[in-house]
Scaffold this motif. Structure first.
Motif, PDB file in Angstrom:
ATOM      1  N   GLN A 279       0.831  -1.200   0.000  1.00 50.29           N
ATOM      2  CA  GLN A 279       0.000   0.000   0.000  1.00 50.29           C
ATOM      3  C   GLN A 279       0.866   1.251   0.000  1.00 50.29           C
ATOM      4  OE1 GLN A 279      -2.340   1.451   3.587  1.00 50.29           O
ATOM      5  NE2 GLN A 279      -4.003   0.523   2.375  1.00 50.29           N
ATOM      6  N   ASN A 280       1.907   1.213   0.811  1.00 50.17           N
ATOM      7  CA  ASN A 280       2.829   2.340   0.909  1.00 50.17           C
ATOM      8  C   ASN A 280       3.505   2.591  -0.443  1.00 50.17           C
ATOM      9  OD1 ASN A 280       4.468   4.356   2.370  1.00 50.17           O
ATOM     10  ND2 ASN A 280       6.145   2.932   1.935  1.00 50.17           N
ATOM     11  N   ALA A 281       3.914   1.538  -1.095  1.00 52.99           N
ATOM     12  CA  ALA A 281       4.623   1.670  -2.365  1.00 52.99           C
ATOM     13  C   ALA A 281       3.713   2.282  -3.434  1.00 52.99           C
ATOM     14  CB  ALA A 281       5.127   0.303  -2.813  1.00 52.99           C
ATOM     15  N   ILE A 282       2.499   1.811  -3.491  1.00 52.40           N
ATOM     16  CA  ILE A 282       1.556   2.312  -4.512  1.00 52.40           C
ATOM     17  C   ILE A 282       1.237   3.782  -4.285  1.00 52.40           C
ATOM     18  CG2 ILE A 282      -0.807   2.095  -5.383  1.00 52.40           C
ATOM     19  CD1 ILE A 282      -0.536  -0.940  -4.665  1.00 52.40           C
ATOM     20  N   LEU A 283       0.879   4.151  -3.027  1.00 48.98           N
ATOM     21  CA  LEU A 283       0.510   5.538  -2.734  1.00 48.98           C
ATOM     22  C   LEU A 283       1.699   6.478  -2.922  1.00 48.98           C
ATOM     23  CD1 LEU A 283      -1.756   5.062   0.423  1.00 48.98           C
ATOM     24  CD2 LEU A 283      -2.466   5.479  -1.933  1.00 48.98           C
ATOM     25  N   GLN A 284       2.883   5.999  -2.545  1.00 51.90           N
ATOM     26  CA  GLN A 284       4.078   6.832  -2.715  1.00 51.90           C
ATOM     27  C   GLN A 284       4.366   7.046  -4.197  1.00 51.90           C
ATOM     28  OE1 GLN A 284       7.590   5.236  -0.904  1.00 51.90           O
ATOM     29  NE2 GLN A 284       8.791   7.065  -1.269  1.00 51.90           N
ATOM     30  N   LEU A 285       4.218   5.993  -4.992  1.00 52.09           N
ATOM     31  CA  LEU A 285       4.452   6.116  -6.432  1.00 52.09           C
ATOM     32  C   LEU A 285       3.497   7.127  -7.056  1.00 52.09           C
ATOM     33  CD1 LEU A 285       5.789   5.038  -9.083  1.00 52.09           C
ATOM     34  CD2 LEU A 285       3.859   3.434  -9.208  1.00 52.09           C
ATOM     35  N   MET A 286       2.230   7.030  -6.719  1.00 53.48           N
ATOM     36  CA  MET A 286       1.236   7.899  -7.349  1.00 53.48           C
ATOM     37  C   MET A 286       1.357   9.337  -6.845  1.00 53.48           C
ATOM     38  SD  MET A 286      -2.114   5.440  -7.693  1.00 53.48           S
ATOM     39  CE  MET A 286      -2.823   6.507  -8.953  1.00 53.48           C
ATOM     40  N   ALA A 287       1.755   9.494  -5.574  1.00 55.94           N
ATOM     41  CA  ALA A 287       1.903  10.841  -5.018  1.00 55.94           C
ATOM     42  C   ALA A 287       3.085  11.569  -5.631  1.00 55.94           C
ATOM     43  CB  ALA A 287       2.072  10.761  -3.494  1.00 55.94           C
ATOM     44  N   THR A 288       4.084  10.839  -6.067  1.00 48.31           N
ATOM     45  CA  THR A 288       5.285  11.484  -6.608  1.00 48.31           C
ATOM     46  C   THR A 288       5.330  11.467  -8.137  1.00 48.31           C
ATOM     47  OG1 THR A 288       6.479   9.389  -6.377  1.00 48.31           O
ATOM     48  CG2 THR A 288       6.653  10.981  -4.566  1.00 48.31           C
ATOM     49  N   GLU A 289       4.604  10.548  -8.754  1.00 48.80           N
ATOM     50  CA  GLU A 289       4.706  10.372 -10.202  1.00 48.80           C
ATOM     51  C   GLU A 289       3.416  10.717 -10.968  1.00 48.80           C
ATOM     52  OE1 GLU A 289       7.370   9.553 -11.967  1.00 48.80           O
ATOM     53  OE2 GLU A 289       8.637   9.428 -10.175  1.00 48.80           O
ATOM     54  N   TYR A 290       2.409  11.279 -10.286  1.00 51.08           N
ATOM     55  CA  TYR A 290       1.128  11.494 -10.982  1.00 51.08           C
ATOM     56  C   TYR A 290       1.278  12.435 -12.178  1.00 51.08           C
ATOM     57  CZ  TYR A 290       0.774  16.013  -8.586  1.00 51.08           C
ATOM     58  OH  TYR A 290       0.996  17.284  -8.132  1.00 51.08           O
ATOM     59  N   ALA A 291       2.281  13.301 -12.164  1.00 48.01           N
ATOM     60  CA  ALA A 291       2.474  14.244 -13.276  1.00 48.01           C
ATOM     61  C   ALA A 291       3.241  13.622 -14.433  1.00 48.01           C
ATOM     62  CB  ALA A 291       3.208  15.486 -12.776  1.00 48.01           C
ATOM     63  N   ASN A 292       3.674  12.397 -14.250  1.00 51.24           N
ATOM     64  CA  ASN A 292       4.414  11.691 -15.297  1.00 51.24           C
ATOM     65  C   ASN A 292       3.411  11.151 -16.325  1.00 51.24           C
ATOM     66  OD1 ASN A 292       5.955  10.055 -16.919  1.00 51.24           O
ATOM     67  ND2 ASN A 292       6.796   8.816 -15.246  1.00 51.24           N
ATOM     68  N   PRO A 293       3.478  11.609 -17.583  1.00 56.29           N
ATOM     69  CA  PRO A 293       2.504  11.156 -18.586  1.00 56.29           C
ATOM     70  C   PRO A 293       2.589   9.668 -18.891  1.00 56.29           C
ATOM     71  CG  PRO A 293       4.261  12.433 -19.628  1.00 56.29           C
ATOM     72  CD  PRO A 293       4.444  12.589 -18.150  1.00 56.29           C
ATOM     73  N   GLU A 294       3.700   9.022 -18.478  1.00 50.14           N
ATOM     74  CA  GLU A 294       3.877   7.589 -18.736  1.00 50.14           C
ATOM     75  C   GLU A 294       3.282   6.744 -17.618  1.00 50.14           C
ATOM     76  OE1 GLU A 294       4.960   6.678 -21.594  1.00 50.14           O
ATOM     77  OE2 GLU A 294       5.406   8.758 -22.158  1.00 50.14           O
ATOM     78  N   LEU A 295       2.816   7.405 -16.557  1.00 52.10           N
ATOM     79  CA  LEU A 295       2.274   6.651 -15.421  1.00 52.10           C
ATOM     80  C   LEU A 295       0.950   6.021 -15.822  1.00 52.10           C
ATOM     81  CD1 LEU A 295       2.334   5.773 -12.452  1.00 52.10           C
ATOM     82  CD2 LEU A 295       1.241   7.954 -11.867  1.00 52.10           C
ATOM     83  N   ASN A 296       0.931   4.684 -15.755  1.00 52.21           N
ATOM     84  CA  ASN A 296      -0.312   3.953 -15.973  1.00 52.21           C
ATOM     85  C   ASN A 296      -0.259   2.696 -15.126  1.00 52.21           C
ATOM     86  OD1 ASN A 296       1.337   2.086 -17.368  1.00 52.21           O
ATOM     87  ND2 ASN A 296       0.930   3.089 -19.343  1.00 52.21           N
ATOM     88  N   LEU A 297      -1.215   1.846 -15.235  1.00 52.40           N
ATOM     89  CA  LEU A 297      -1.287   0.662 -14.378  1.00 52.40           C
ATOM     90  C   LEU A 297      -0.119  -0.285 -14.642  1.00 52.40           C
ATOM     91  CD1 LEU A 297      -2.926  -0.639 -12.156  1.00 52.40           C
ATOM     92  CD2 LEU A 297      -4.379  -1.694 -13.891  1.00 52.40           C
TER      93      LEU A 297
END
Length: 381
Positions: A279-297
């Motif tokens: 859970q920590n890994a997922i939330l941390q990834l999305m909180a820091t990388e949400y502006a990355n256009p390559e971020l997807n599932l």
């Protein structure tokens, strides 16, 4: 927005009520129907007297029996002269009882209920002023448009169109006027006549009774007043609705924005250690990388080592959102913040800065989230 809809509904009911009152008030005054009988209660003041051909050398008889509750007169036309006549005249008065010229231009029609003891052919005449010809002391100089009607031996309603009376040809000829110059005005009317004609039976006693006399028409001033008032009233209402809508939408957007700002801030604090490493890994990834256009599932799966199903289960349990739903929420909330805080914010630049490659897609998602386009959102704040 619920308060806004309540206000609009209440305001609409008030405007409809006021409009209905205005319509009822003006309709009662637009359509005129003035009764001249009984005489004492008539809005138009008048007096009646009988007339005959005595001044022309005739000896026709004419006697007024009643002019208070009905118009009742008797006559007998003789054949002593070529053009004998008997008549009853209705002269108009001011409030002091003096003769005056009545302005009847608002009236278009007249009707009365009449009967004669002997069937008769009669004439209605309106004595009007011709500014170029009329002399006050000579009624022959009055332009007198008229209309013929039959008077039966039983009560009958007679309708006279006051706008289509005929000016006598002999009158036009007397003043060397063209037959086409038969216009007239009801702005200055001295009196009405109900008179006999050449087809009236001679040397026969007759009685004429008129039980009702009505003048009808339209007061166009009240049409203009009603139209102008309703236009101003409804225009003001729609302007108020538009302003209230903008105000309500602005307030709603601000509340929504303020409610969602902690979401980003809180999720950015997900960098802090958690007991659940996935859970920590997922939330941390999305909180820091949400502006990355390559971020997807797929990117999240490769970065965290957590399966697609598990990622969605964690986000659904934690936030009630899927991966894509939460990602869009983060990006759109950040976009709203930038729009509200950056004075010269460029929509395309903001879309790219929060992770969207397609501006049209960003506009679509933003409108779905906030109910308006990014440009409109910026103007409301």
């Amino acid at each position: 927005m619920l308060d806004y809809y309540k206000k609009v509904l209440i305001a609409l009911l008030c405007v409809l009520t006021i409009s209905a009152i205005l319509v009822v008030f003006c309709i009662d005054r637009i359509f005129l129907d003035v009764s001249m009988l009984p005489q004492e209660s008539s809005e138009i003041k008048w007096q009646a007297h009988a007339m005959n051909d005595e001044e022309d050398g005739g000896d026709s008889l004419s006697q007024l029996k009643d002019a208070r509750y009905s118009l009742d007169f008797e006559f007998e036309v003789s054949d002593k002269i070529e053009f004998p006549y008997s008549a009853v005249a209705l002269e108009f008065l001011d409030n002091s009882g003096n003769l005056e010229l009545a302005n009847l231009s608002k009236f278009t029609d007249m009707y009365f209920v009449i009967k004669c003891t002997v069937p008769n052919e009669m004439i209605f005449m309106a004595f009007t002023i011709d500014d170029n010809i009329t002399r006050a002391d000579d009624f022959l100089t009055y332009r007198s448009p008229n209309a013929y009607f039959s008077c039966p031996d039983d009560w009958q309603r007679i309708n006279i169109d006051l706008t289509r009376l005929e000016v006598p040809q002999w009158w036009l000829a007397m003043f060397n006027l063209k037959l086409s110059m038969n216009e007239y005005s009801l702005e200055k009317v001295a009196k009405f006549h109900f008179a006999t004609t050449l087809q009236t039976p001679k040397e026969v006693y007759s009685r004429v009774q008129i039980s009702e006399i009505h003048l009808t028409g339209v007061d166009e001033n009240y049409i203009y007043i009603l139209s102008a008032t309703l236009f101003v009233l409804w225009a003001s209402f729609f302007i108020w609705v538009f302003r209230q809508h903008s105000k309500a939408l602005t307030g709603d957007l601000k509340r929504k924005f303020l409610q969602e700002r902690p979401l980003v801030a809180y999720r950015q604090l997900s960098i802090e250690p958690r007991h659940d490493k996935e859970q920590n890994a997922i939330l941390q990834l999305m909180a820091t990388e949400y502006a990355n256009p390559e971020l997807n599932l797929d990117f999240a799966v490769s970065e965290t080592g957590t399966s697609r199903t598990k990622i969605n289960e964690i986000l659904k349990s934690e936030l009630g959102l899927t991966f894509t739903g939460y990602l869009n929420k983060l990006r759109l909330t950040e976009a709203a913040r930038l729009l509200s805080e950056v004075e010269d914010a460029n929509i395309a630049e903001i879309a790219y800065s929060v992770g969207y490659k397609n501006v049209s897609y960003f506009n679509k998602l933003f409108k779905e989230e906030y109910g308006c386009t990014p440009k409109a959102f910026k103007s409301y704040l």
